[in-house]
Design an enzyme around this catalytic site. Structure first.
Site, PDB file in Angstrom:
ATOM      1  N   GLY A  64       0.825  -1.210   0.000  1.00 41.18           N
ATOM      2  CA  GLY A  64       0.000   0.000   0.000  1.00 41.18           C
ATOM      3  C   GLY A  64       0.855   1.255   0.000  1.00 41.18           C
ATOM      4  O   GLY A  64       2.088   1.194  -0.162  1.00 41.18           O
ATOM      5  N   PHE A  65       0.200   2.374   0.211  1.00 35.95           N
ATOM      6  CA  PHE A  65       0.891   3.670   0.125  1.00 35.95           C
ATOM      7  C   PHE A  65       1.950   3.824   1.231  1.00 35.95           C
ATOM      8  O   PHE A  65       3.154   3.877   0.953  1.00 35.95           O
ATOM      9  CB  PHE A  65      -0.156   4.787   0.155  1.00 35.95           C
ATOM     10  CG  PHE A  65       0.368   6.118   0.575  1.00 35.95           C
ATOM     11  CD1 PHE A  65       1.513   6.649  -0.010  1.00 35.95           C
ATOM     12  CD2 PHE A  65      -0.285   6.847   1.566  1.00 35.95           C
ATOM     13  CE1 PHE A  65       2.007   7.883   0.398  1.00 35.95           C
ATOM     14  CE2 PHE A  65       0.207   8.079   1.965  1.00 35.95           C
ATOM     15  CZ  PHE A  65       1.355   8.590   1.393  1.00 35.95           C
TER      16      PHE A  65
ATOM     17  N   THR B 145      -6.176  -2.482  -2.110  1.00 33.33           N
ATOM     18  CA  THR B 145      -5.907  -1.083  -2.480  1.00 33.33           C
ATOM     19  C   THR B 145      -4.407  -0.851  -2.715  1.00 33.33           C
ATOM     20  O   THR B 145      -4.021   0.195  -3.213  1.00 33.33           O
ATOM     21  CB  THR B 145      -6.411  -0.093  -1.398  1.00 33.33           C
ATOM     22  OG1 THR B 145      -5.875  -0.478  -0.130  1.00 33.33           O
ATOM     23  CG2 THR B 145      -7.916  -0.086  -1.327  1.00 33.33           C
ATOM     24  N   GLY B 146      -3.589  -1.805  -2.355  1.00 32.61           N
ATOM     25  CA  GLY B 146      -2.161  -1.743  -2.674  1.00 32.61           C
ATOM     26  C   GLY B 146      -1.921  -2.262  -4.085  1.00 32.61           C
ATOM     27  O   GLY B 146      -2.858  -2.694  -4.757  1.00 32.61           O
TER      28      GLY B 146
ATOM     29  N   VAL C 162      -4.888 -10.536   5.264  1.00 32.41           N
ATOM     30  CA  VAL C 162      -4.504 -10.770   6.667  1.00 32.41           C
ATOM     31  C   VAL C 162      -5.710 -10.864   7.599  1.00 32.41           C
ATOM     32  O   VAL C 162      -5.539 -11.128   8.793  1.00 32.41           O
ATOM     33  CB  VAL C 162      -3.493  -9.717   7.184  1.00 32.41           C
ATOM     34  CG1 VAL C 162      -2.198  -9.808   6.391  1.00 32.41           C
ATOM     35  CG2 VAL C 162      -4.069  -8.310   7.162  1.00 32.41           C
TER      36      VAL C 162
ATOM     37  N   TYR D 180     -14.621   2.675   9.303  1.00 29.08           N
ATOM     38  CA  TYR D 180     -13.168   2.863   9.438  1.00 29.08           C
ATOM     39  C   TYR D 180     -12.825   3.304  10.863  1.00 29.08           C
ATOM     40  O   TYR D 180     -11.956   2.725  11.515  1.00 29.08           O
ATOM     41  CB  TYR D 180     -12.695   3.907   8.425  1.00 29.08           C
ATOM     42  CG  TYR D 180     -11.199   4.126   8.399  1.00 29.08           C
ATOM     43  CD1 TYR D 180     -10.347   3.150   7.907  1.00 29.08           C
ATOM     44  CD2 TYR D 180     -10.646   5.327   8.848  1.00 29.08           C
ATOM     45  CE1 TYR D 180      -8.965   3.351   7.869  1.00 29.08           C
ATOM     46  CE2 TYR D 180      -9.274   5.535   8.817  1.00 29.08           C
ATOM     47  CZ  TYR D 180      -8.437   4.551   8.322  1.00 29.08           C
ATOM     48  OH  TYR D 180      -7.080   4.764   8.291  1.00 29.08           O
TER      49      TYR D 180
ATOM     50  N   TYR E  56      -4.427  -7.304  24.357  1.00 24.60           N
ATOM     51  CA  TYR E  56      -3.341  -8.300  24.245  1.00 24.60           C
ATOM     52  C   TYR E  56      -2.146  -7.897  25.108  1.00 24.60           C
ATOM     53  O   TYR E  56      -1.460  -8.746  25.675  1.00 24.60           O
ATOM     54  CB  TYR E  56      -2.904  -8.459  22.784  1.00 24.60           C
ATOM     55  CG  TYR E  56      -3.619  -9.585  22.070  1.00 24.60           C
ATOM     56  CD1 TYR E  56      -4.982  -9.506  21.804  1.00 24.60           C
ATOM     57  CD2 TYR E  56      -2.942 -10.736  21.668  1.00 24.60           C
ATOM     58  CE1 TYR E  56      -5.641 -10.536  21.155  1.00 24.60           C
ATOM     59  CE2 TYR E  56      -3.603 -11.773  21.019  1.00 24.60           C
ATOM     60  CZ  TYR E  56      -4.946 -11.666  20.761  1.00 24.60           C
ATOM     61  OH  TYR E  56      -5.598 -12.694  20.127  1.00 24.60           O
TER      62      TYR E  56
END
Ligand code: UDP
Length: 312
Positions: A10-11, A35-36, A57, A145, A159
């Site tokens: 990606g970017f 999007t990459g 992922v 988002y 975690y």
């Protein structure tokens, strides 16, 4: 170090890969190219120490051997994608973060989360310190988002507290630069592409809303400084050079020498009125702060876009 990087095509991810490799690290990228793009990493594929795995992922993933750092940068990030890729964004923010954390936990690696200024929503406090809890509409179009990143932060800290995973959390503010998609729909990319192709610059709303744009080279430096410091974050990593969108349009026209007109269009729902990081924490802990002014960063991004136009 041996570094696993999600979203490395990606970017920001591909700019990060280049810097990590130049510093002598081994980099293993997982990216589903949603999007990459391969073009972003094309010239890295032949370099030693670089591995690319095409993989979503949000599904579990693993690597053989030791890992020192797991950096989770994968996610669509343009508001223009929040409708089209709503569920993919939520999957990579939730399951993707969990899978990265599980890998870090299994390997005893440090986990680095790329979070966002969007956790502050349409902020009522300005500039935004890390202690501000934000003003997010969970059911609005940006909620997919904003809430997936807020969830990712919460999961990362869970975690840390439950399993003792070593974590770092960065909040990125409007990063821009070479290797952005020309059609990604964000203001800088839209304005540059419109100016370079002689089309009207589309300003949403009055153009008086502000953003603080951070050039990607500065951003990558700041993110890596955070990754190697002793502070878990969350930490704002962005620029305090705050501009209105009208300013940005003018800078793009000046830098490109374009005579494109301006066209005003409706403001998208829940579009934040202002955004600027309080950088006190980053300055004091990292001694870092961005140096590339918007005019220079826009010029460097325009040069990249021109090479793309030439190759079409
Ligand atoms: N924007 C605009 N014209 C465009 C794209 C975006 O005026 O063609 C505005 C958008 O409404 C927002 C600001 O520019 O107020 C920054 O939008 P962007 O999508 O770049 O990032 P955001 O900060 O909203 O995530």
């Amino acid at each position: 170090m041996r570094i696993v990087l999600t979203g490395g095509a990606g970017f920001i991810g591909s700019n990060m890969c280049r810097t990590l490799l130049s510093r002598g690290h081994e980099v293993i990228v997982f990216d589903n190219l949603l999007t990459g793009s391969r073009r972003n990493i094309g010239n890295l594929l032949t370099e030693g120490g670089f591995t690319f795995v095409e993989h979503d992922v949000a599904e579990p993933f693993d690597v053989d051997g030791p890992v020192d750092r797991v950096m989770h940068l994968a996610s669509p990030a343009s508001p223009a994608d929040f409708g089209r890729l709503s569920l993919e964004i939520m999957a990579v923010g939730s399951n993707g973060t969990r899978n990265g954390l599980e890998l870090a936990r299994a390997k005893g690696a440090r986990f680095f989360l790329a979070s966002t200024s969007e956790v502050y929503g349409d902020p009522a406090l300005h500039p935004q310190p890390e202690s501000y809890f934000g003003n997010v509409n969970p059911v609005g179009p940006r909620g997919v988002y904003d809430e997936s990143k807020r969830f990712a932060e919460a999961l990362t800290f869970a975690y840390h507290r439950r399993y003792g995973v070593d974590i770092r959390v960065a909040r990125i503010f409007n990063c821009y630069g070479p290797q952005m998609r020309v059609d990604d729909g964000r203001a800088i990319t839209n304005f540059l592409w419109q100016a370079l192709s002689g089309k009207p610059l589309t300003i949403y709303g009055t153009g008086m809303q502000t953003r603080s744009f951070c050039f990607v080279d500065d951003e990558v430096e700041g993110l890596l400084a955070l990754m190697e410091c002793d502070h878990t974050g969350p930490m704002n990593i962005g620029s305090t050079f705050e501009h209105t969108l009208n300013d940005l349009a003018e800078i793009v026209l000046n830098v490109t020498g374009s005579d494109s007109p301006i066209e005003f269009m409706p403001l998208p729902q829940d579009d934040p009125a202002q955004r600027c990081p309080d950088l006190t924490l980053a300055r004091s802990v990292l001694g870092w702060e961005p140096t590339v002014l918007l005019e220079e960063g826009v010029a460097r991004t325009a040069a990249y876009f021109e090479t793309l136009l030439d190759s079409q």
